[in-house]
Design a protein around this motif. Structure first.
Motif, short mmCIF file in Angstrom:
data_model
loop_
_atom_site.label_atom_id
_atom_site.label_comp_id
_atom_site.label_asym_id
_atom_site.label_seq_id
_atom_site.Cartn_x
_atom_site.Cartn_y
_atom_site.Cartn_z
N SER A 49 26.82 -44.00 10.89
CA SER A 49 26.98 -43.69 12.31
C SER A 49 26.62 -42.24 12.62
N PHE A 50 26.49 -41.44 11.58
CA PHE A 50 26.16 -40.03 11.79
C PHE A 50 25.47 -39.52 10.54
N PHE B 251 36.36 -42.71 13.03
CA PHE B 251 37.60 -42.28 13.69
C PHE B 251 37.37 -42.25 15.19
N SER C 234 37.49 -40.99 19.01
CA SER C 234 37.26 -39.65 19.55
C SER C 234 38.61 -39.02 19.87
N GLY C 235 38.77 -37.80 19.47
CA GLY C 235 40.02 -37.09 19.71
C GLY C 235 41.07 -37.31 18.64
N ASP C 236 40.79 -38.15 17.65
CA ASP C 236 41.79 -38.37 16.60
C ASP C 236 41.68 -37.26 15.56
N ILE C 237 42.35 -36.15 15.86
CA ILE C 237 42.20 -34.99 14.99
C ILE C 237 42.86 -35.20 13.63
N PHE C 238 43.86 -36.05 13.60
CA PHE C 238 44.58 -36.21 12.33
C PHE C 238 43.80 -37.08 11.35
N PHE D 54 40.55 -37.21 11.36
CA PHE D 54 39.48 -36.31 10.93
C PHE D 54 39.96 -35.45 9.76
N GLN D 55 41.19 -34.99 9.87
CA GLN D 55 41.71 -34.07 8.86
C GLN D 55 42.01 -34.76 7.53
N TYR E 98 33.93 -37.54 6.05
CA TYR E 98 32.51 -37.28 5.79
C TYR E 98 32.27 -37.18 4.29
N ASN F 15 34.53 -31.90 5.75
CA ASN F 15 33.14 -31.62 6.06
C ASN F 15 32.35 -31.45 4.78
#
Ligand code: SF4
Ligand code: SF4
Lengths: 208, 443, 423
Positions: free
Chosen positions: C140-141, C163, C165-169, C171-172, C176, C191
């Motif tokens: 997807s990216f 994830f 959009s806006g799901d910062i947790f 992401f953390q 990737y 990252n």
């Protein structure tokens, strides 16, 4: 005793400045490369001339009182004839003296200014909010030597005792300068000069 | 008095702060803070916090204080007192609720506008102190959700808006196509090595305001500039990590940006109308990379337009007629001294100009800067309510005839839009580029 | 790249006349010269929404709706990204690949030019394409396309876990990773950034972030044991295959190998380290003090520093010399081995070493004209456009490519004998 007070004041100030300088070197090393003497002075000058900046123009009473206060605070202890005579007697050094009348008016100015500051701390909500006990104590530490000085000068009741209070409080004030908020006296040229440099040399803007 | 500081703990629910705080233990809080104080608490922190004489003179500087009926909690020194003073005094042994409150104050009650620096006799930089707190919050993982999400976007894509590599290029192609309807031989030159100018923009331009790229292309074209835009990450000059306290990411972002310019062999970077990006590229990001100043010349759009008019590279067909007023963005005026250039450009393009008061370095912040608008919808109402003085200032300019507000900064534009709407001011907001585009001779 | 087959006969060859092209076409984009200098090519507009590439005056046989990113491959082929009916692909010498995609970008070449690699997207799925053959997996990216020297291996940073959009947790937790030839590593990271293949293309090392604060280097999916507050791009030692990277320590930036610091020196900045071909020497761009940049070789910085920037670090073929371009006091210049050339420029391009490592040539710009400098002295000819000079394999001659040397708009290739230039 006076010697001790002076030593503590001078050594303390020296120590504070040096340790701050070392701390800056260690952790804020980059600030040194932004210091510009021209812009530092430009800012400092604008902040020691009354009404040179917008902030000062917005608070005319505060500006007048603050300048009067600081001038008198320095001038009276240094140029008071009684003090100059003491210096002459102790260390055989001497300099110009204030006429007693002027010194008296200036001392009253300091006391009046302290009352003004006290009033600000009590009546202005934004100042009251910031004020804690230590701010009152510092204000007292500055006011007491002047009150007691005038008291002794006029030989009011129990002036001998008050004289001792005067000497001790004066010495205390001198000694706490480096170690309390009174140290703003030491750091003013550096904080202002640094900001003046950043604003002037990097951001091409005024900071007053 | 100190009682007040523990009132209204985390008044506004924010998942980033609330859930972030849930992960913490009191022990961790004090450990992280103590370590941070030790590692990064330098002379500036010490002198600023120890020199402040609690005189309150900075209060009048702050639009939060002025807008909240002079509530001392919102004064610059008042914000420090509620947060940092206590953290230092207690050597980091503060409660988790205290951290939540601190995060809310540091992230949403200060725009880092540095106006207070000009009102404090000692030049105490409250913005620096608030950033110091934000960095603590970053290290604790207690950051408002929306702005943290942008920081993540920066990390993943090197731009603020999750714009994918192809979407960026596609947007430029699309804007080039659109512009060719108007100017048939117009180009947005991609990856042109050795061009004079690398034109960089912020993430929201391709995402929401693509016509600004179009306008910039038209201006570049009419002025005969040798310019280019990269087809790689590094095109985005914005930097929300600067506001979340993620300094390592600031360095990474600015490295990509500057190295893109170096790779393209452009002589300078010209940036679109964005204030915080200018702060990041011209003042902050370079420092995190060990550069005293930006390694290559960096120009904000105001400077660039100024140059174009001064050199007579652009001609105006007909001046913009509605009376305009100018909002001086903090980051390019207090942070860059571009105020007279902005007035020069306005003078060249507009027939009637009304100053707002105060102005230039003393202008009030839009309330959106410093990442506050990027903390998102939870705080929109608080943000506009906290900037009533701005509304009053605008209303005054309007009373003296101003119909259009020129805001040469994306954040200011957004912030002022909200204010104009909330207070029913009925004024139009434009970028300088909008005005130039409207009046210029496009041939 | 075999330069020995190029025409190294001393003299001038007029190849193309750009001013003629400008008359013939509605517009001509900025031209590119082939590595051997025998060809000049530019994207030209041939009609309404119709584009082609003009090569030495002749057009590609195909026309396209759009063309961008025209480049020459190391084997002197013209390669561009082209679109027809809103589908994109790569065209080599005018011949488009059979497969077409929603979009393609980021053209890369193997060192010998045999392979061409691009990043591509179709139906919102991202992948890499080598010579028209796509990865089997798509993501997807995708970003940071990385290619091994031989072009046989490709890698990119991809999003491996979705994830909202806006799901910062989420992401953390790490969403990737890197995909090598389409296959993702087993581990995920917050990252992954810049990457490098080992010289043989069998290993991949990358910068990565494991938490918001813990940075490390990941080799073939396995992170180093140590974390740092930041890291920059890793490199493989060509001799022993070990991985080194600049890492940030409390005392400053240092160079680490497999997680352990190997340089005693600490710098305010340290990046773009490079190995000599034999792996014995490492040169890097460093900041020995705040606001100053220079080159350090094996940790020892030059005493000459530059207050704006240093870039284009190049190591000589024998591994003993280092050159760079730099900017100091607002002027560009070329420096080598701790000494700078006297002259300053408005722009300087990457210096080029002769194969015997004895000479350095560079393209520079001054007052809108382009010059070729060799060992600090300008050639007597200047151009309206020029390309990087190339030394002959025997280090005896210099190939110079430029437009407007004598006649306005005329592109020529010149071969000079060094002995004639260095009098
Ligand atoms: S920086 Fe601006 S918003 Fe922040 S406290 Fe100072 S005046 Fe207020
Ligand atoms: S004006 Fe300066 S010294 Fe006075 S309260 Fe504010 S920050 Fe402190």
């Amino acid at each position: 005793m006076v010697g001790v007070a002076f030593t503590v004041f001078l050594a303390g100030s020296f120590f504070r400045l040096i340790s701050m300088w070392r701390l800056a070197k260690k952790k804020d090393g980059l600030i040194f490369s932004y210091i510009s003497i021209f812009f530092a002075l430009r800012s400092i000058v604008h902040w020691i001339l009354p009404f040179a900046g917008v902030s000062m123009r917005k608070h005319p009473a505060m500006t007048i009182v603050a300048f009067l206060f600081h001038v008198c605070l320095f001038a009276v202890p240094i140029f008071l004839s009684a003090h100059v005579i003491l210096f002459k007697e102790s260390w055989d050094i001497s300099w110009w003296r204030l006429p007693d009348m002027a010194a008296e008016i200036m001392s009253w100015s300091v006391i009046g200014s302290c009352l003004f500051f006290l009033g600000r701390r009590i009546f202005l909500p934004e100042v009251r909010y910031l004020t804690s006990l230590s701010d009152y104590l510092i204000l007292a530490a500055v006011a007491v030597p002047f009150i007691s000085g005038l008291w002794s000068y006029h030989q009011w009741a129990a002036f001998q005792v008050v004289m001792i209070v005067h000497i001790i409080s004066g010495e205390i004030m001198l000694m706490i300068i480096p170690f309390t908020r009174l140290s703003h006296m030491l750091f003013f040229p550096f904080t202002r000069g640094y900001m003046g440099s950043e604003f002037g040399a990097v951001r091409h803007a005024k900071d007053w | 008095m100190t009682k007040r500081s523990v009132q209204n703990i985390s008044t506004i629910p924010d998942e980033g702060i609330d859930k972030g705080a849930q992960r913490l233990t009191p022990d961790q809080v004090s450990r992280v803070i103590r370590r941070h104080l030790e590692e990064e608490g330098g002379a500036r922190l010490k002198v600023y916090t120890e020199t402040c004489v609690h005189c309150g003179l900075c209060s009048d500087a702050c639009h939060f204080y002025l807008s909240h009926d002079h509530d001392p909690k919102f004064s610059p020194a008042g914000k420090v007192k509620q947060t940092l003073d206590k953290i230092i005094r207690k050597k980091g042994r503060v409660s988790i609720d205290f951290i939540k409150k601190t995060a809310e104050i540091a992230f949403t009650e200060c725009n880092l506008c540095r106006r207070c620096v000009m009102y404090c006799p000692f030049g105490i930089d409250v913005a620096y102190l608030m950033l110091f707190l934000r960095r603590i919050c970053h290290k604790l993982g207690v950051v408002p959700q929306y702005i943290q999400d942008t920081a993540h976007s920066h990390a993943a894509t090197m731009n603020q808006m999750w714009v994918k590599d192809d979407e960026w290029i596609d947007t430029l192609h699309w804007q080039e196509d659109e512009a060719r309807d108007e100017i048939p031989d117009l180009r947005i030159p991609l990856e042109k090595q050795g061009a004079d100018i690398f034109y960089s923009v912020i993430g929201p331009e391709p995402k929401f305001r693509a016509q600004m790229i179009y306008q910039a292309a038209v201006i570049m074209n009419a002025a005969g500039m040798d310019w280019t835009m990269p087809a790689t990450p590094g095109w985005d000059n914005s930097d929300m990590c600067m506001y979340t306290g993620d300094e390592e990411m600031v360095a990474r972002l600015k490295k990509v940006h500057f190295e893109t310019a170096m790779r393209l062999k452009t002589k300078r970077i010209v940036m679109g109308e964005c204030g915080h990006a200018y702060r990041s590229v011209h003042d902050v990001g370079n420092r995190h990379l060990g550069w005293k100043m930006s390694p290559l010349p960096v120009m904000h759009a105001i400077e660039f337009y100024y140059e174009l008019f001064k050199d007579r590279k652009l001609k105006v067909n007909q001046k913009y007629d509605a009376p305009v007023t100018l909002h001086d963005p903090c980051n390019v005026v207090r942070g860059g001294g571009l105020h007279e250039m902005a007035r020069y450009v306005i003078n060249e393009t507009c027939s009637r100009f009304v100053e707002m008061h105060p102005n230039r370095e003393h202008n009030y912040c839009c309330g959106a800067g410093g990442g506050v608008i990027n903390c998102g919808p939870p705080y929109t109402n608080k943000r506009v309510v906290s900037n009533r003085v701005k509304a009053d200032q605008l209303a005054d300019a309007k009373a003296r005839g101003a119909k259009t507000i020129i805001a040469p900064c994306h954040n200011c534009f957004g912030g002022l839009e909200d204010i104009v709407k909330h207070y029913g001011l009925g004024m139009e907001i434009k970028f300088l580029g909008d005005v130039i585009y409207e009046c210029m001779d496009k041939e | 790249m075999n330069h020995s087959q190029w025409d190294w006969n001393v003299g001038k060859k007029a190849i193309a006349d750009l001013s003629q092209w400008q008359n013939a076409f509605e517009w001509v984009e900025e031209p590119y010269a082939s590595p051997d200098g025998e060809m000049l090519a530019a994207i030209v507009k041939t009609g309404d929404s119709e584009f082609s590439v003009c090569e030495n005056g002749g057009l590609w046989e195909n026309y396209f709706d759009k063309i961008w990113y025209l480049r020459f491959g190391p084997d002197n082929s013209t390669v561009a990204l082209v679109s027809q009916d809103s589908m994109w692909t790569v065209a080599v010498g005018g011949q488009p690949w059979e497969n077409r995609y929603d979009f393609v970008w980021d053209t890369r070449f193997s060192k010998n030019g045999k392979h061409i690699i691009v990043a591509a997207v179709s139906e919102n799925k991202y992948f890499a394409v080598t010579d028209g053959a796509a990865w089997e997996q798509a993501y997807s990216f995708l970003t940071n396309l990385t290619v091994s020297d031989d072009g046989n291996n490709t890698a990119a940073v991809v999003q491996s876990i979705p994830f909202n959009s806006g799901d910062i947790f989420k992401f953390q937790q790490g969403c990737y990773t890197a995909a090598v030839n389409g296959e993702t590593w087993d581990n995920n990271f917050l990252n992954v950034w810049e990457m490098n293949f080992s010289p043989d293309g069998r290993h991949l090392a990358a910068e990565a972030r494991r938490t918001l604060f813990d940075y490390t280097i990941v080799v073939d999916g396995r992170p180093w044991d140590n974390n740092f507050s930041s890291v920059w791009k890793p490199q493989f030692n060509p001799a022993d295959g070990s991985v080194t990277a600049p890492v940030r320590e409390p005392g400053g930036w240092a160079l680490a190998r497999n997680g352990e610091i190997i340089w005693d020196e600490r710098f305010l900045q340290l990046w773009h380290h490079q190995y000599s071909a034999d792996g014995k020497n490492i040169a890097a761009i460093v900041a020995p003090e705040y606001g100053q940049r220079t080159i350090a070789v094996n940790g020892k910085p030059w005493s000459l520093t530059f207050n704006n920037l240093v870039t284009d670090l190049v190591i000589s073929p024998d591994g003993n010399r280092v050159a760079c371009s730099a900017r100091a006091a607002r002027k560009w210049l070329i420096a080598a081995d701790g000494k700078r050339w006297d002259e300053t420029f408005d722009m300087a391009w990457a210096p080029v070493f002769s194969p015997d490592s004895r000479h350095i040539a560079a393209k520079v710009e001054k007052n809108g004209r382009f010059f070729i400098f060799i060992d600090g002295k300008p050639l007597k000819i200047d151009f309206t456009a020029a390309w990087a000079p190339v030394f002959s394999p025997d280090s005896d001659k210099l190939l110079v490519k430029g437009i407007g040397g004598e006649n306005e708009g005329q592109y020529c290739r010149y071969v000079f004998k060094l002995s004639a230039l260095l009098v």
